[in-house]
Design a protein around this motif. Structure first.
Motif, PDB file in Angstrom:
ATOM      1  N   GLN A 498       0.832  -1.199   0.000  1.00 21.43           N
ATOM      2  CA  GLN A 498       0.000   0.000   0.000  1.00 21.43           C
ATOM      3  C   GLN A 498       0.872   1.256   0.000  1.00 21.43           C
ATOM      4  OE1 GLN A 498      -3.113   2.152  -0.529  1.00 21.43           O
ATOM      5  NE2 GLN A 498      -3.405  -0.011  -0.259  1.00 21.43           N
ATOM      6  N   ASP A 499       0.527   2.187  -0.886  1.00 23.01           N
ATOM      7  CA  ASP A 499       1.311   3.396  -1.086  1.00 23.01           C
ATOM      8  C   ASP A 499       0.829   4.486  -0.147  1.00 23.01           C
ATOM      9  OD1 ASP A 499       2.788   5.470  -2.006  1.00 23.01           O
ATOM     10  OD2 ASP A 499       2.146   5.332  -4.087  1.00 23.01           O
ATOM     11  N   SER A 500       1.763   5.082   0.566  1.00 22.95           N
ATOM     12  CA  SER A 500       1.393   6.141   1.509  1.00 22.95           C
ATOM     13  C   SER A 500       0.785   7.344   0.799  1.00 22.95           C
ATOM     14  CB  SER A 500       2.614   6.575   2.318  1.00 22.95           C
ATOM     15  OG  SER A 500       3.631   7.033   1.442  1.00 22.95           O
ATOM     16  N   ASP A 501       1.118   7.553  -0.463  1.00 21.63           N
ATOM     17  CA  ASP A 501       0.529   8.663  -1.208  1.00 21.63           C
ATOM     18  C   ASP A 501      -0.952   8.421  -1.490  1.00 21.63           C
ATOM     19  OD1 ASP A 501       2.919   9.953  -1.260  1.00 21.63           O
ATOM     20  OD2 ASP A 501       3.502   9.189  -3.230  1.00 21.63           O
ATOM     21  N   GLU A 502      -1.360   7.159  -1.433  1.00 24.14           N
ATOM     22  CA  GLU A 502      -2.749   6.814  -1.721  1.00 24.14           C
ATOM     23  C   GLU A 502      -3.618   6.861  -0.468  1.00 24.14           C
ATOM     24  OE1 GLU A 502      -3.994   6.151  -4.622  1.00 24.14           O
ATOM     25  OE2 GLU A 502      -2.214   6.023  -5.873  1.00 24.14           O
ATOM     26  N   SER A 503      -3.101   6.347   0.663  1.00 23.55           N
ATOM     27  CA  SER A 503      -3.945   6.224   1.860  1.00 23.55           C
ATOM     28  C   SER A 503      -3.249   6.662   3.142  1.00 23.55           C
ATOM     29  CB  SER A 503      -4.384   4.765   2.010  1.00 23.55           C
ATOM     30  OG  SER A 503      -3.248   3.928   2.202  1.00 23.55           O
ATOM     31  N   LYS A 504      -2.111   7.317   3.016  1.00 18.03           N
ATOM     32  CA  LYS A 504      -1.323   7.734   4.184  1.00 18.03           C
ATOM     33  C   LYS A 504      -0.880   6.542   5.033  1.00 18.03           C
ATOM     34  CE  LYS A 504      -2.095  11.881   2.857  1.00 18.03           C
ATOM     35  NZ  LYS A 504      -1.059  12.542   2.036  1.00 18.03           N
ATOM     36  N   THR A 505      -0.847   5.376   4.417  1.00 17.97           N
ATOM     37  CA  THR A 505      -0.422   4.167   5.121  1.00 17.97           C
ATOM     38  C   THR A 505       0.528   3.394   4.218  1.00 17.97           C
ATOM     39  OG1 THR A 505      -2.489   4.000   6.354  1.00 17.97           O
ATOM     40  CG2 THR A 505      -1.181   1.994   6.142  1.00 17.97           C
ATOM     41  N   GLN A 506       1.583   2.886   4.819  1.00 17.62           N
ATOM     42  CA  GLN A 506       2.518   2.069   4.055  1.00 17.62           C
ATOM     43  C   GLN A 506       2.310   0.601   4.387  1.00 17.62           C
ATOM     44  OE1 GLN A 506       6.566   3.709   2.940  1.00 17.62           O
ATOM     45  NE2 GLN A 506       6.354   4.475   5.019  1.00 17.62           N
ATOM     46  N   GLY A 507       2.163  -0.210   3.336  1.00 14.18           N
ATOM     47  CA  GLY A 507       2.050  -1.641   3.560  1.00 14.18           C
ATOM     48  C   GLY A 507       3.330  -2.195   4.163  1.00 14.18           C
ATOM     49  N   PHE A 508       3.244  -3.393   4.736  1.00 13.02           N
ATOM     50  CA  PHE A 508       4.400  -3.982   5.425  1.00 13.02           C
ATOM     51  C   PHE A 508       5.591  -4.147   4.496  1.00 13.02           C
ATOM     52  CE2 PHE A 508       6.979  -7.594   6.728  1.00 13.02           C
ATOM     53  CZ  PHE A 508       7.265  -7.275   8.047  1.00 13.02           C
ATOM     54  N   ALA A 509       5.359  -4.632   3.279  1.00 14.30           N
ATOM     55  CA  ALA A 509       6.469  -4.865   2.360  1.00 14.30           C
ATOM     56  C   ALA A 509       7.160  -3.566   1.971  1.00 14.30           C
ATOM     57  CB  ALA A 509       5.975  -5.589   1.109  1.00 14.30           C
ATOM     58  N   ARG A 510       6.390  -2.499   1.829  1.00 12.24           N
ATOM     59  CA  ARG A 510       6.973  -1.222   1.441  1.00 12.24           C
ATOM     60  C   ARG A 510       7.827  -0.623   2.555  1.00 12.24           C
ATOM     61  NH1 ARG A 510       5.701   2.534  -2.546  1.00 12.24           N
ATOM     62  NH2 ARG A 510       3.922   1.297  -3.203  1.00 12.24           N
ATOM     63  N   SER A 511       7.477  -0.909   3.792  1.00 15.02           N
ATOM     64  CA  SER A 511       8.204  -0.320   4.917  1.00 15.02           C
ATOM     65  C   SER A 511       9.145  -1.308   5.600  1.00 15.02           C
ATOM     66  CB  SER A 511       7.204   0.215   5.950  1.00 15.02           C
ATOM     67  OG  SER A 511       6.369  -0.835   6.435  1.00 15.02           O
ATOM     68  N   LEU A 589       1.243  -9.222  10.736  1.00 16.03           N
ATOM     69  CA  LEU A 589       2.117  -8.100  10.395  1.00 16.03           C
ATOM     70  C   LEU A 589       1.637  -7.356   9.154  1.00 16.03           C
ATOM     71  CD1 LEU A 589       5.616  -9.717  11.071  1.00 16.03           C
ATOM     72  CD2 LEU A 589       4.249  -8.264  12.579  1.00 16.03           C
ATOM     73  N   GLY A 590       0.996  -8.080   8.242  1.00 13.78           N
ATOM     74  CA  GLY A 590       0.526  -7.450   7.011  1.00 13.78           C
ATOM     75  C   GLY A 590      -0.534  -6.403   7.239  1.00 13.78           C
ATOM     76  N   THR A 591      -1.245  -6.466   8.364  1.00 19.15           N
ATOM     77  CA  THR A 591      -2.300  -5.492   8.651  1.00 19.15           C
ATOM     78  C   THR A 591      -1.902  -4.484   9.711  1.00 19.15           C
ATOM     79  OG1 THR A 591      -3.215  -7.002  10.315  1.00 19.15           O
ATOM     80  CG2 THR A 591      -4.087  -7.182   8.068  1.00 19.15           C
ATOM     81  N   LEU A 592      -0.702  -4.579  10.192  1.00 19.87           N
ATOM     82  CA  LEU A 592      -0.289  -3.796  11.345  1.00 19.87           C
ATOM     83  C   LEU A 592      -0.378  -2.292  11.117  1.00 19.87           C
ATOM     84  CD1 LEU A 592       0.708  -4.441  14.193  1.00 19.87           C
ATOM     85  CD2 LEU A 592       3.055  -4.223  13.343  1.00 19.87           C
ATOM     86  N   ALA A 593      -0.088  -1.839   9.910  1.00 23.18           N
ATOM     87  CA  ALA A 593      -0.039  -0.401   9.653  1.00 23.18           C
ATOM     88  C   ALA A 593      -1.396   0.202   9.342  1.00 23.18           C
ATOM     89  CB  ALA A 593       0.914  -0.128   8.482  1.00 23.18           C
ATOM     90  N   PHE A 594      -2.407  -0.630   9.139  1.00 24.56           N
ATOM     91  CA  PHE A 594      -3.715  -0.135   8.729  1.00 24.56           C
ATOM     92  C   PHE A 594      -4.613   0.158   9.934  1.00 24.56           C
ATOM     93  CE2 PHE A 594      -2.168  -2.620   5.169  1.00 24.56           C
ATOM     94  CZ  PHE A 594      -2.440  -1.795   4.083  1.00 24.56           C
ATOM     95  N   SER A 595      -5.481   1.136   9.775  1.00 27.30           N
ATOM     96  CA  SER A 595      -6.503   1.386  10.795  1.00 27.30           C
ATOM     97  C   SER A 595      -7.626   0.357  10.620  1.00 27.30           C
ATOM     98  CB  SER A 595      -7.074   2.797  10.641  1.00 27.30           C
ATOM     99  OG  SER A 595      -7.804   2.910   9.428  1.00 27.30           O
ATOM    100  N   TRP A 596      -8.461   0.243  11.653  1.00 21.10           N
ATOM    101  CA  TRP A 596      -9.560  -0.724  11.577  1.00 21.10           C
ATOM    102  C   TRP A 596     -10.503  -0.391  10.426  1.00 21.10           C
ATOM    103  CZ3 TRP A 596     -11.471  -5.142  11.974  1.00 21.10           C
ATOM    104  CH2 TRP A 596     -12.847  -5.364  12.015  1.00 21.10           C
ATOM    105  N   SER A 597     -10.768   0.875  10.203  1.00 20.13           N
ATOM    106  CA  SER A 597     -11.687   1.247   9.128  1.00 20.13           C
ATOM    107  C   SER A 597     -11.114   0.886   7.760  1.00 20.13           C
ATOM    108  CB  SER A 597     -11.981   2.744   9.179  1.00 20.13           C
ATOM    109  OG  SER A 597     -10.796   3.493   9.045  1.00 20.13           O
ATOM    110  N   GLN A 598      -9.808   1.018   7.619  1.00 16.50           N
ATOM    111  CA  GLN A 598      -9.191   0.643   6.348  1.00 16.50           C
ATOM    112  C   GLN A 598      -9.275  -0.860   6.105  1.00 16.50           C
ATOM    113  OE1 GLN A 598      -5.403   2.501   7.223  1.00 16.50           O
ATOM    114  NE2 GLN A 598      -5.708   4.019   5.608  1.00 16.50           N
ATOM    115  N   ILE A 599      -9.042  -1.641   7.168  1.00 13.79           N
ATOM    116  CA  ILE A 599      -9.143  -3.086   7.048  1.00 13.79           C
ATOM    117  C   ILE A 599     -10.568  -3.487   6.676  1.00 13.79           C
ATOM    118  CG2 ILE A 599      -9.071  -5.252   8.353  1.00 13.79           C
ATOM    119  CD1 ILE A 599      -6.366  -4.272   7.558  1.00 13.79           C
ATOM    120  N   ALA A 600     -11.532  -2.870   7.333  1.00  8.95           N
ATOM    121  CA  ALA A 600     -12.933  -3.181   7.051  1.00  8.95           C
ATOM    122  C   ALA A 600     -13.283  -2.852   5.601  1.00  8.95           C
ATOM    123  CB  ALA A 600     -13.834  -2.416   8.008  1.00  8.95           C
TER     124      ALA A 600
END
Length: 633
Positions: A498-511, A589-600
């Motif tokens: 996940q690109d931080s420019d898209e959702s202000k969140t970086q996926g685990f692999a990117r970070s 770990l793959g969901t660690l950077a996401f908020s609950w609303s993003q996961i939902a």
């Protein structure tokens, strides 16, 4: 390319110098590919540099061209430095860049070094592995030049960097004398030869006879025979280069109407004028005949067009380069799909149009748009340069989700062009320059590792690249009927990258290796409810980040074993969290950077677009039931 003059005669007064130069270069140089500059030992003795003092009109140009031709026939790789451009006529570094085929705009400011070869020049010279280098008109860079001192030290640095190669500097006597004295001060071994005029007699008569024999196809035989050799010697002073010009002038005078040919005053032309006249009025017999530029395997059309434009053979080639640049400046035009543009094709010969129709075709692969297709393989560039070619851009690098070049045994990690300051004609050269000047060119690993022991770094890096290549190959083999499907695997990669420019969140692999932005605070996360992307922009992930996502995909679908997963975890140096070695850890770990609303939001989207089979392949990675109550806020 070596140019050979057909006016050479073994009876020339320069034959003795030619034979001595040939003996020297055949003795001191080694076959092509035997040893590059980087392989030469620092204590290897410097070879003797040859200096050729050539008064104007003594045939130095013909001698050097013939020498280069004979050495090339021996199998040597010969570099001829003929001069720079009108914009930088006295800049030796610029002239050297032009000689090795670098675009003019890159040659103007190679890098910040003042009295040394630039990093890019050194890399190109090392890859090309020239056994012999011949520098014409050395006085251009030394006598009366504002850059004379800088040019001299660049010459010294070049010689010392390639100490086991052959060098010949040719110029007017005063410049060569000065260069010899400077080399002596710099402790560079050298030997000076001088081109002398031929005395009148049988040897000169034989030389003129040989030259006459080469002119019978341009003038009537009886006219050629009628030329008086004594007059030729008298007007040329025995200087063989001037003798050829005098001979041709006499022949033209004898065949042209009276009073239409002005006789040159050979006695009152100074050395500089003669030198410049012979330099800027090339003989039509010395113009090289170039074959069409052949595309390399898997080369893009824009890359082939760029390489072709660097060696224009006529005005049509130059016009094509201008029109191609103008066309590609339009934002809606894809340079790699212009092989069907009829207006552009009109610039090509029928043979080239046939070549284009066979080489460049539409592909079913998903490709990254040209402006964002920035991944490249530095080893492919080095291979191109070693083969005497300019760097070529490959189509495989533009495939979506490509991070390993499979053209090499064991694979090579792609690099990413960071600058956007390139044109359609110099993109590959700019990428090569950036790589050479970056720390990556000096590292033996494509990934941050937990140890720096040189005995293990290379082997560990090879294993990591091999694992990446394995999963990448598997990913490209997926289809809509495979398990998982290509779309499901793409969904997981997008989630982990996940690109931080898209959702202000970086996926685990990117970070995993480097966290580029600070983690959003709780207030910001609250404003981002539902702002997620189901697909990653295919040009946004760097090859190294994509490799991490491929490892996660490989572990998830058992392409990477438990032992190999542990190897990845224990070998790579993570920014914070170690690499997950099983599905359970990947899900956490793959969901660690996401908020609950993003996961939902991700889960809802997956339920909408996927059928049961695909949903099962991805839901384990984003299922809301894995979250503790503390995360559900």
């Amino acid at each position: 390319m070596t140019i050979k003059s057909n006016k050479w005669s073994d009876a020339s007064g320069n034959q003795r110098v030619l034979e001595q130069c040939l003996k020297h270069f055949r003795t001191v140089t080694k076959p092509a590919g035997s040893q590059t500059a980087s392989q030469a030992t620092p204590c290897a003795p410097e070879q003797e540099v040859l200096l050729l003092a050539a008064p104007a009109g003594t045939g130095a140009t013909a001698l050097l061209l013939h020498l280069a031709s004979l050495l090339s026939l021996d199998g040597q790789n010969v570099l001829s430095v003929l001069g720079g451009t009108t914009l930088e006529p006295t800049d030796f570094r610029h002239a050297l860049s032009i000689a090795v085929g670098m675009p003019g705009e890159l040659a103007t400011k190679v890098d910040t070094a003042v009295t040394e070869l630039g990093q890019v020049q050194h890399a190109v010279l090392s890859a090309r592995n020239y056994e012999t280098s011949i520098i014409h008109d050395a006085q251009t860079y030394l006598k009366g030049s504002k850059d004379a001192n800088t040019n001299f030290w660049i010459m010294c640095h070049w010689i010392r960097s390639f100490r086991q190669k052959g060098f010949l500097f040719c110029g007017l006597p005063q410049a060569i004398s000065t260069l010899g004295a400077s080399f002596k001060t710099a402790s560079i071994k050298h030997r000076i030869f001088t081109l002398e005029p031929m005395a009148e007699g049988a040897a000169f008569d034989q030389f003129v006879a040989d030259v006459k024999a080469g002119l019978v196809d341009r003038y009537a035989a009886d006219v050629v025979v009628a030329v008086d050799t004594t007059i030729v010697h008298e007007r040329s002073g025995g200087r063989i280069g001037a003798a050829i010009d005098v001979l041709e002038h006499l022949l033209t005078e004898m065949t042209a109407p009276v009073d239409t040919v002005a006789e040159p005053n050979w006695y009152y032309l100074d050395a500089h004028e003669v030198s410049q006249e012979r330099k800027y009025e090339p003989d039509h017999n010395q113009v090289p005949i170039q074959e069409p530029v052949t595309p390399v395997l898997d080369e893009t059309f824009s890359s082939w067009a760029a390489r072709r434009s660097l060696v224009p053979r006529n005005s049509a080639d130059s016009l094509f380069a201008e029109n191609f640049m103008l066309l590609c400046s339009k934002g809606s035009v894809d340079p790699d799909r212009q092989y069907a543009n009829l207006e552009l094709l009109s610039h090509f010969s029928p043979r080239e149009r046939l070549l284009i129709s066979k080489q460049f075709k539409e592909t079913d692969d998903a490709l990254v748009a040209y402006p964002n297709a920035l991944n490249y393989c530095p080893q492919c560039f080095h291979a191109d340069l070693s083969a005497g070619l300019n760097p070529a851009w490959r189509l495989a690098w533009q495939k979506s989700r490509s991070c390993v070049c499979v053209n090499h045994e064991g694979g090579v990690m792609l690099q990413r062009l960071e600058t956007g300051n390139f044109t359609v004609l110099n993109k590959a050269w700019v990428a090569f320059k950036e790589h050479v000047q970056s720390p990556a060119a000096r590292l033996t690993s494509s990934f941050p590792l937990q140890h720096s022991n040189p005995e293990f770094v290379s082997a560990d890096n090879s294993c990591l690249v091999h694992l990446t290549e394995r999963v990448q190959t598997w990913f490209y083999s997926l289809s809509e009927t495979s398990t998982p499907t290509r779309r499901a695997a793409e969904f997981l990669l997008a989630f982990w990258l996940q690109d931080s420019d898209e959702s202000k969140t970086q996926g685990f692999a990117r970070s995993y290796f480097f966290y580029r932005l600070t983690k959003p605070h709780a207030g910001l996360k609250k404003k981002l409810h539902g702002e997620v992307r189901d697909r990653l922009r295919p040009d946004s992930a760097k090859p190294r980040d994509l490799a991490v996502a491929y490892w996660m995909l490989g572990v998830s679908f058992e392409l990477i074993s438990d032992v190999e997963a542990v190897f990845i975890r224990d070998t790579t140096r993570a920014y914070s969290t170690p690499f997950p070695v099983n599905r359970s850890e990947i899900a956490t770990l793959g969901t660690l950077a996401f908020s609950w609303s993003q996961i939902a939001a991700y889960l809802r989207y997956a339920q909408i677009i996927f059928k049961e089979k695909d949903l099962e392949a991805v839901v384990w990675a984003i299922d809301e039931t894995i979250f503790p109550a503390s995360r559900r806020k």
